[in-house]
Design a protein around this motif. Structure first.
Motif, PDB file in Angstrom:
ATOM      1  N   SER A 128       4.927  16.018  13.618  1.00  0.00           N
ATOM      2  CA  SER A 128       6.166  15.744  12.886  1.00  0.00           C
ATOM      3  C   SER A 128       6.734  14.362  13.176  1.00  0.00           C
ATOM      4  CB  SER A 128       7.222  16.802  13.239  1.00  0.00           C
ATOM      5  OG  SER A 128       6.898  18.048  12.674  1.00  0.00           O
ATOM      6  N   ALA A 131       5.773  11.837  10.500  1.00  0.00           N
ATOM      7  CA  ALA A 131       5.882  12.327   9.126  1.00  0.00           C
ATOM      8  C   ALA A 131       6.006  11.185   8.118  1.00  0.00           C
ATOM      9  CB  ALA A 131       7.087  13.260   9.001  1.00  0.00           C
ATOM     10  N   HIS A 148      -0.181  19.853   9.582  1.00  0.00           N
ATOM     11  CA  HIS A 148       1.128  19.499  10.139  1.00  0.00           C
ATOM     12  C   HIS A 148       1.338  20.219  11.472  1.00  0.00           C
ATOM     13  CE1 HIS A 148       5.829  19.610   9.571  1.00  0.00           C
ATOM     14  NE2 HIS A 148       5.444  18.889  10.609  1.00  0.00           N
ATOM     15  N   THR A 150       3.849  20.753  14.704  1.00  0.00           N
ATOM     16  CA  THR A 150       5.266  20.573  15.006  1.00  0.00           C
ATOM     17  C   THR A 150       5.703  21.593  16.050  1.00  0.00           C
ATOM     18  OG1 THR A 150       7.444  20.248  13.980  1.00  0.00           O
ATOM     19  CG2 THR A 150       6.138  22.160  13.238  1.00  0.00           C
ATOM     20  N   ASP A 155      12.931  18.854  13.643  1.00  0.00           N
ATOM     21  CA  ASP A 155      13.182  19.603  12.414  1.00  0.00           C
ATOM     22  C   ASP A 155      12.790  18.716  11.240  1.00  0.00           C
ATOM     23  OD1 ASP A 155      13.966  21.373  10.497  1.00  0.00           O
ATOM     24  OD2 ASP A 155      16.124  21.008  10.728  1.00  0.00           O
ATOM     25  N   ILE A 156      11.541  18.857  10.815  1.00  0.00           N
ATOM     26  CA  ILE A 156      10.981  18.004   9.768  1.00  0.00           C
ATOM     27  C   ILE A 156      10.473  18.888   8.625  1.00  0.00           C
ATOM     28  CG2 ILE A 156       9.148  16.347   9.204  1.00  0.00           C
ATOM     29  CD1 ILE A 156      11.217  15.112  10.956  1.00  0.00           C
ATOM     30  N   GLU A 157      10.704  18.444   7.394  1.00  0.00           N
ATOM     31  CA  GLU A 157      10.209  19.174   6.226  1.00  0.00           C
ATOM     32  C   GLU A 157       8.688  19.239   6.271  1.00  0.00           C
ATOM     33  OE1 GLU A 157      10.393  18.846   1.338  1.00  0.00           O
ATOM     34  OE2 GLU A 157      11.793  17.700   2.597  1.00  0.00           O
ATOM     35  N   ARG A 158       8.161  20.391   5.913  1.00  0.00           N
ATOM     36  CA  ARG A 158       6.719  20.611   6.001  1.00  0.00           C
ATOM     37  C   ARG A 158       5.949  19.633   5.118  1.00  0.00           C
ATOM     38  NH1 ARG A 158       3.392  26.097   4.187  1.00  0.00           N
ATOM     39  NH2 ARG A 158       1.365  25.073   4.010  1.00  0.00           N
ATOM     40  N   PHE A 159       4.804  19.180   5.640  1.00  0.00           N
ATOM     41  CA  PHE A 159       3.900  18.345   4.849  1.00  0.00           C
ATOM     42  C   PHE A 159       2.468  18.822   5.113  1.00  0.00           C
ATOM     43  CE2 PHE A 159       4.691  15.997   8.848  1.00  0.00           C
ATOM     44  CZ  PHE A 159       3.399  15.882   9.345  1.00  0.00           C
ATOM     45  N   SER A 163       0.193  24.222   8.338  1.00  0.00           N
ATOM     46  CA  SER A 163       0.664  23.891   9.681  1.00  0.00           C
ATOM     47  C   SER A 163      -0.454  24.130  10.694  1.00  0.00           C
ATOM     48  CB  SER A 163       1.873  24.757  10.053  1.00  0.00           C
ATOM     49  OG  SER A 163       1.478  26.105  10.262  1.00  0.00           O
TER      50      SER A 163
END
Length: 554
Positions: A128, A131, A148, A150, A155-159, A163
């Motif tokens: 993350s 990102a 991804h 993490t 607290d990062i938006e999923r990419f 995961s």
């Protein structure tokens, strides 16, 4: 003559390939319930994982990667800080048959894309923290599978496609992993810093990784079940092979997302950390940590230092804290440390300053390294062991890389005469110990005289106000080159140019005294090495100026 060959060949019963994967298998079998990983940032994460759990997760990772199409010799790139996932990748990726490519977390997007393209990575596991690179990577490499990674610290938006935990969970077999047949097979790909051009891809084999991991144990007299703190980047020479070392010892990996002196000191005290490794800059940070956290440490702590010659001041400061610091030497092409400043009992009787001088040497060959020599430049003739004649450091042995990926010419040049030339210059003392005096490209030639930048830096480090410094050459119309000192002082400290000059004149010959003193922040790599190439560029602008000082902004 007795025939010791006929009918006595290698077979599966008497000859198996060396691989560090065997270390995690054994620790899971013998010590399944002992702790393997602790991830405790005193705020968001507090994970404890056993060796059986870790081994299972590594097998799940291998199966998950194979389900994504990873096969033998496919590159799996990872860009993560020192989190549990990074430790697991040291085993799970090679178990999948893939080759682990750990990317420097400070790479800019141009260098990152070069490494991904050059390595032909099929999967990238991206934390993350990075990102910001995800969208560009998706556009540049549409066929690259991005995973991804993490945890609760961010607290990062999923990419990405999935995961890291989803990748682990996708496994339905613990036995779908590649059993090694040839110890010469690649286990890892590490890129050099690329300070003089494009990064070079250094290929490691299973045999070298295994031997370096064991050599670490022998060189450090490391007992079973050490508590190892990850202050050293796991992307740097695969953490000097310590993921495999700690697995062999059934020790504990204390993971660390970020370098913070106070957090490090608190973790050392809380978890009774016994061992850690780092560049001098991190040791200096620890020595400068809060007194209350340092006072809470009441057990022996052992540290290795490498990446740059440690100053006498740093070694003395760590000794005053009760930390036992040993100096090792290596580089990307040799899996990390391959020499050690093996300490002698009589050094304990020396005063701190003299003992620090002894310990600042790169020392002697590691236990499982074959050759460490100083040659007269361009030859294989050793220099005299007189502490004066300078030569180029050369290495040979089973812990030297396979070579440079896709660069046969560079590989052949690196191994000319059956030795790997390091590009470091040093001297050998009568006791056989070797000391680096400078990088070949960093030596300053002023009026025909050689000046070791490291010698000048060690003198500067004797000044308590100095946090970091670097000495490089500036072109000069009369002398050819003159030394320039870039100095970064401790916060809340003050220092005048005249004081620096007077200090240098007391300890150095006149031609070695820096002609320019520049107060500035010292640029460093993520492993703590000073980026002298940047400073040399800055120094070029001084060529026709009258010697002067740039005012400190501090």
């Amino acid at each position: 003559m007795t025939d010791f060959h006929t009918g006595l060949g290698k077979n599966a019963a008497n000859h198996q390939p060396l691989t560090p994967i065997d270390f995690i298998i054994r620790s899971a079998q013998v010590y399944p319930n002992r702790t393997a990983i602790i991830y405790d940032d005193l705020e968001h994460n507090n994970l404890t994982q056993t060796w059986q759990q870790t081994y299972d997760r590594c097998r799940q990772l291998a199966d998950g990667l194979r389900k994504l199409g990873i096969d033998k010799n496919d590159t799996v790139a990872v860009m993560m800080p020192n989190t549990p996932a990074m430790v697991e990748c040291a085993f799970g990726v090679p178990m999948s048959g893939g080759v682990l490519c750990t990317l420097n977390t400070r790479l800019d997007i141009n260098a990152l894309t070069f490494c991904l393209q050059h390595s032909e990575a099929k999967v990238l596991i991206l934390d993350s923290e990075f990102a910001e690179h995800a969208e560009i990577i998706d556009e540049a490499f549409p066929n690259l599978i991005v995973i991804h990674a993490t945890d609760a610290a961010l607290d990062i938006e999923r990419f990405g496609q999935m995961s890291y935990e989803a990748l682990i969970a996708s496994a339905d077999s613990l036995d779908n992993w590649e059993k090694l047949l040839d110890e010469w097979d690649a286990i890892a790909l590490n890129y050099t810093s690329g300070t003089t051009g494009k990064p070079k891809g250094v290929v490691y084999h299973h045999r070298g990784a295994t031997l370096n991991a064991v050599s670490n144990i022998l060189d450090w007299d490391m007992p079973k079940h050490p508590m190892y703190l990850w202050t050293l980047p796991l992307f740097h020479c695969n953490g000097w092979c310590f993921p495999w070392t700690i697995a062999e010892r059934a020790g504990v990996n204390v993971c660390l997302r970020k370098i913070d002196a106070d957090l490090i000191l608190q973790l050392i005290a809380k978890h009774k950390v016994s061992h850690y490794c780092s560049a001098p800059v991190v040791h200096n940070m620890i020595a400068g940590g809060k007194a209350e956290y340092k006072d809470a440490i009441n057990h022996e702590v052992k540290g290795w230092v490498a990446g740059a010659p440690p100053s006498e001041t740093m070694l003395a400061a760590m000794e005053a804290m009760g930390f036992h610091i040993s100096h090792v030497y290596g580089l990307t092409e040799v899996y990390g440390p391959v020499t050690v400043c093996a300490e002698q009992a009589e050094w304990d009787e020396l005063d701190v300053a003299t003992r620090a001088q002894k310990k600042s040497r790169q020392g002697v060959t590691s236990h499982l390294m074959t050759g460490f020599e100083l040659f007269k430049q361009g030859t294989t003739e050793p220099v005299a062991a007189d502490g004066e004649e300078m030569g180029e450091l050369a290495l040979r042995g089973n812990m030297v890389m396979k070579g440079y990926l896709k660069s046969r010419k560079a590989t052949e040049e690196a191994f000319a005469d059956g030795w790997f030339r390091t590009g470091d210059l040093g001297i050998k003392y009568p006791d056989g110990y070797i000391k680096i005096m400078d990088r070949l490209k960093d030596i300053i030639i002023s009026g025909g005289e050689n000046i070791s930048s490291i010698e000048v830096e060690n003198v500067l480090y004797k000044m308590p106000e100095i946090q970091s410094c670097a000495v490089v050459a500036a072109p000069h119309d009369k002398w050819g080159e003159v030394p320039v000192a870039f100095i970064e002082i401790h916060e809340d400290s003050t220092l005048q140019r005249d004081h620096v000059m007077e200090h240098c004149k007391q300890h150095l010959a006149g031609f070695k005294v820096p002609k320019y003193i520049i107060f500035a922040e010292i640029p460093k790599t993520s492993t703590g090495k000073v980026q002298k190439f940047e400073l040399r560029q800055a120094a070029k602008s001084l060529a026709h100026e009258t010697p002067k000082v740039t005012a400190s902004a501090k």
